[in-house]
Design a protein around this motif. Structure first.
Motif, PDB file in Angstrom:
ATOM      1  N   UNK A  76      23.166  41.402  20.781  1.00 33.58           N
ATOM      2  CA  UNK A  76      24.191  42.028  19.937  1.00 33.58           C
ATOM      3  C   UNK A  76      25.230  40.987  19.532  1.00 33.58           C
ATOM      4  N   UNK A  77      25.629  40.150  20.457  1.00 33.77           N
ATOM      5  CA  UNK A  77      26.597  39.095  20.170  1.00 33.77           C
ATOM      6  C   UNK A  77      26.043  38.090  19.165  1.00 33.77           C
ATOM      7  N   UNK A  78      24.770  37.727  19.301  1.00 32.22           N
ATOM      8  CA  UNK A  78      24.143  36.780  18.371  1.00 32.22           C
ATOM      9  C   UNK A  78      24.219  37.320  16.943  1.00 32.22           C
ATOM     10  N   UNK A  79      23.845  38.586  16.753  1.00 34.72           N
ATOM     11  CA  UNK A  79      23.851  39.159  15.414  1.00 34.72           C
ATOM     12  C   UNK A  79      25.272  39.441  14.922  1.00 34.72           C
ATOM     13  N   UNK A  80      26.150  39.876  15.791  1.00 33.87           N
ATOM     14  CA  UNK A  80      27.528  40.171  15.390  1.00 33.87           C
ATOM     15  C   UNK A  80      28.297  38.912  15.003  1.00 33.87           C
ATOM     16  N   UNK A  81      27.941  37.780  15.615  1.00 32.20           N
ATOM     17  CA  UNK A  81      28.651  36.521  15.364  1.00 32.20           C
ATOM     18  C   UNK A  81      27.757  35.517  14.644  1.00 32.20           C
ATOM     19  N   UNK A  82      26.838  36.006  13.841  1.00 36.96           N
ATOM     20  CA  UNK A  82      25.901  35.153  13.106  1.00 36.96           C
ATOM     21  C   UNK A  82      26.700  34.123  12.310  1.00 36.96           C
ATOM     22  N   UNK A  83      26.410  32.835  12.455  1.00 32.93           N
ATOM     23  CA  UNK A  83      27.181  31.798  11.759  1.00 32.93           C
ATOM     24  C   UNK A  83      27.130  31.943  10.232  1.00 32.93           C
ATOM     25  N   UNK A  84      28.263  31.725   9.595  1.00 29.70           N
ATOM     26  CA  UNK A  84      28.371  31.828   8.141  1.00 29.70           C
ATOM     27  C   UNK A  84      27.403  30.911   7.405  1.00 29.70           C
ATOM     28  N   UNK A  85      27.135  29.741   7.945  1.00 26.55           N
ATOM     29  CA  UNK A  85      26.295  28.760   7.265  1.00 26.55           C
ATOM     30  C   UNK A  85      24.805  28.991   7.406  1.00 26.55           C
ATOM     31  N   UNK A  86      24.390  30.075   8.058  1.00 25.71           N
ATOM     32  CA  UNK A  86      22.972  30.367   8.244  1.00 25.71           C
ATOM     33  C   UNK A  86      22.650  31.663   7.507  1.00 25.71           C
ATOM     34  N   UNK A  87      21.704  31.624   6.555  1.00 22.17           N
ATOM     35  CA  UNK A  87      21.338  32.853   5.840  1.00 22.17           C
ATOM     36  C   UNK A  87      20.906  33.961   6.807  1.00 22.17           C
ATOM     37  N   UNK A  88      21.183  35.187   6.445  1.00 18.43           N
ATOM     38  CA  UNK A  88      20.858  36.345   7.287  1.00 18.43           C
ATOM     39  C   UNK A  88      19.393  36.737   7.122  1.00 18.43           C
ATOM     40  N   UNK A  89      18.517  35.800   7.405  1.00 22.87           N
ATOM     41  CA  UNK A  89      17.091  36.083   7.313  1.00 22.87           C
ATOM     42  C   UNK A  89      16.340  35.283   8.373  1.00 22.87           C
ATOM     43  N   UNK A  90      15.140  35.752   8.675  1.00 24.70           N
ATOM     44  CA  UNK A  90      14.323  35.082   9.673  1.00 24.70           C
ATOM     45  C   UNK A  90      13.181  35.970  10.100  1.00 24.70           C
TER      46      UNK A  90
END
Length: 91
Positions: free
Chosen positions: A9-23
């Motif tokens: 949950x923390x990883x997704x909630x604090x996803x870095x701005x410089x990394x696209x939201x895909x994978x």
């Protein structure tokens, strides 16, 4: 100590701005889910699939306890990760 669900949950909630939201997300049933975006609500993760699955479904809703691993398809920049608190160095 945090549970695995709390860590994800923390990883997704604090996803870095410089990394696209895909994978690619691999769940605890060993299913791979390609995604191009996500949303969070409480303890739930809503994934927007890159393409519909064979049944035609586009979105997947799961608990964070079902996340096993996340694979990044975009190039990761060391500076972005270090700004997010990661330590170490890429080769």
């Amino acid at each position: 100590m945090l549970s695995t669900a709390e860590v994800w949950k923390s990883v997704f909630a604090k996803w870095p701005e410089g990394i696209p939201h895909r994978g690619l997300l691999v769940n605890t049933l060993n299913e791979t889910i390609p995604f191009k975006g996500f949303m969070i609500k409480d303890d739930l993760l809503l994934l927007d699939r890159t393409n519909p699955d064979p049944a035609g479904t586009r979105f997947v809703l799961m608990g964070f306890d079902a996340v096993y691993t996340v694979k990044f398809i975009d190039q990761l920049k060391e500076a972005v990760l270090k700004a997010d608190g990661y330590l170490g160095k890429f080769a």
